[in-house]
Scaffold this motif. Structure first.
Motif, PDB file in Angstrom:
ATOM      1  N   PRO A   1       0.839  -1.200   0.000  1.00 36.75           N
ATOM      2  CA  PRO A   1       0.000   0.000   0.000  1.00 36.75           C
ATOM      3  C   PRO A   1       0.876   1.253   0.000  1.00 36.75           C
ATOM      4  CG  PRO A   1      -0.732  -1.579   1.661  1.00 36.75           C
ATOM      5  CD  PRO A   1       0.578  -2.067   1.155  1.00 36.75           C
ATOM      6  N   GLU A   2       0.456   2.263  -0.716  1.00 34.70           N
ATOM      7  CA  GLU A   2       1.239   3.497  -0.793  1.00 34.70           C
ATOM      8  C   GLU A   2       1.300   4.189   0.568  1.00 34.70           C
ATOM      9  OE1 GLU A   2      -0.396   5.903  -3.835  1.00 34.70           O
ATOM     10  OE2 GLU A   2      -0.175   4.390  -5.408  1.00 34.70           O
ATOM     11  N   ILE A   3       0.200   4.194   1.263  1.00 34.80           N
ATOM     12  CA  ILE A   3       0.142   4.834   2.583  1.00 34.80           C
ATOM     13  C   ILE A   3      -0.375   3.802   3.573  1.00 34.80           C
ATOM     14  CG2 ILE A   3      -0.849   6.686   3.962  1.00 34.80           C
ATOM     15  CD1 ILE A   3      -1.261   8.256   1.372  1.00 34.80           C
ATOM     16  N   ILE A   4       0.402   3.546   4.613  1.00 33.83           N
ATOM     17  CA  ILE A   4      -0.015   2.564   5.606  1.00 33.83           C
ATOM     18  C   ILE A   4      -0.444   3.302   6.875  1.00 33.83           C
ATOM     19  CG2 ILE A   4       0.668   0.565   6.965  1.00 33.83           C
ATOM     20  CD1 ILE A   4       2.700  -0.111   4.828  1.00 33.83           C
TER      21      ILE A   4
ATOM     22  N   THR B   1      -0.372  -6.361   6.308  1.00 34.43           N
ATOM     23  CA  THR B   1      -0.233  -4.924   6.593  1.00 34.43           C
ATOM     24  C   THR B   1      -1.635  -4.355   6.829  1.00 34.43           C
ATOM     25  OG1 THR B   1      -0.420  -4.314   4.254  1.00 34.43           O
ATOM     26  CG2 THR B   1       1.799  -4.748   5.081  1.00 34.43           C
ATOM     27  N   TYR B   2      -1.683  -3.088   7.201  1.00 28.80           N
ATOM     28  CA  TYR B   2      -2.972  -2.427   7.262  1.00 28.80           C
ATOM     29  C   TYR B   2      -3.438  -2.148   5.829  1.00 28.80           C
ATOM     30  CZ  TYR B   2      -1.729  -1.523  12.143  1.00 28.80           C
ATOM     31  OH  TYR B   2      -1.363  -1.669  13.449  1.00 28.80           O
ATOM     32  N   ALA B   3      -4.748  -2.213   5.619  1.00 28.44           N
ATOM     33  CA  ALA B   3      -5.287  -1.928   4.292  1.00 28.44           C
ATOM     34  C   ALA B   3      -5.232  -0.423   4.033  1.00 28.44           C
ATOM     35  CB  ALA B   3      -6.725  -2.423   4.197  1.00 28.44           C
ATOM     36  N   LYS B   4      -5.071  -0.089   2.767  1.00 27.82           N
ATOM     37  CA  LYS B   4      -5.062   1.326   2.373  1.00 27.82           C
ATOM     38  C   LYS B   4      -6.486   1.879   2.394  1.00 27.82           C
ATOM     39  CE  LYS B   4      -3.930   4.237  -1.603  1.00 27.82           C
ATOM     40  NZ  LYS B   4      -3.439   4.246  -2.992  1.00 27.82           N
ATOM     41  N   LYS B   5      -6.625   3.051   3.005  1.00 29.11           N
ATOM     42  CA  LYS B   5      -7.975   3.663   3.073  1.00 29.11           C
ATOM     43  C   LYS B   5      -8.006   4.957   2.296  1.00 29.11           C
ATOM     44  CE  LYS B   5     -10.384   1.859   7.044  1.00 29.11           C
ATOM     45  NZ  LYS B   5     -11.259   2.223   8.172  1.00 29.11           N
TER      46      LYS B   5
END
Length: 253
Positions: A173-176, A249-253
């Motif tokens: 993801p670009e931003i975590i 990882t955390y999903a991108k929101k």
């Protein structure tokens, strides 16, 4: 292993247990009987392949053997690790009960030269009086008894051991930003939502697993809040399914 195979003694893995020596085959019972046979075998292969190379997974449709399965490993060390590591693991909402198997599987017997075809084995084990009676009534058809009892090994051998981070590049993801939804990557393409649910539902706050049919190898897992998602991510980071470590990882929101 014959369909009449019985389990060995309980728990341990160090030495003889209830007269059964540690061996390459583990016997599993208390399995969810509602799971379809092929799904059950595929799921067992997925959860146990992290412990070593699997030669065969056996399960049967017969009423007598419902809720049971056998997993044959390449070596005793792998079977012992699996027995200890997965004892009482919640598999489709029921804790697995694992023991060493008493009976040697056919695939192992063929490898060590002790294999006896089912029909010959049955006749050799007969009591003399029964054998004599059977020979006197040789006109009775014996066709189909015990031959080709198993369809062979289940699936292909697991992938070779991969260090974490090896293999094809995975999309990050670009931003975590920490949140309640996890993004799971690097999964074998045949991994089902039900298999993933078995792992992630152990952790508090679990809500659901979402897979995308058009994009195999990834999934999303939702929890009640960020803290619960974080706990599951830390616990399952690098967990291996068919020798492949998952990346969480955390999903991108």
């Amino acid at each position: 292993m014959s369909a009449e195979a019985e389990a060995g003694g309980g728990g341990g893995g160090g030495g003889e247990v209830n007269g059964v020596q540690p061996n390459v085959t583990i016997y599993i019972n208390n399995l969810n009987e509602k799971i379809k046979l092929e799904e059950l075998k595929k799921s067992l292969n997925a959860v146990f392949s992290q412990f070593g190379k699997i030669l065969e997974v056996l399960a049967f449709k017969t009423l007598k053997h419902k809720g049971q399965a056998w997993v044959v490993f390449e070596d005793v060390a792998s079977a012992t690790k699996a027995l200890k590591g997965m004892q009482d693991f919640p598999f489709y909402d029921k804790p697995m009960k694992i023991q060493y198997a008493k009976t040697k599987s056919d695939v192992v017997a063929k490898a060590d030269g002790t294999f006896v075809p089912r029909e010959r084995r049955k006749r050799n084990d007969e009591k003399p009086e029964k054998k004599q009676k059977r020979e006197q009534h040789h006109d009775v058809s014996q066709g189909g008894l015990g031959m080709n009892a198993y369809p062979g090994t289940y699936g292909a051998p697991p992938l070779s051991q991969l260090p974490f981070g090896a293999g094809p590049r995975v999309m990050m993801p670009e931003i975590i930003v920490p949140n309640s939804i996890l993004f799971v990557q690097n999964l074998p393409h045949d991994t089902t939502a039900m298999v993933l649910q078995m792992f992630f539902c152990q952790y508090q706050g679990f809500k659901e697993v979402r897979t995308i049919e058009a994009k195999p190898g990834i999934a999303f897992v939702e929890y009640g809040d960020e803290g619960q998602a974080t706990a599951a991510m830390n616990a399952l980071q690098g967990f291996k399914i068919k020798e492949t470590p998952m990346l969480v990882t955390y999903a991108k929101k």
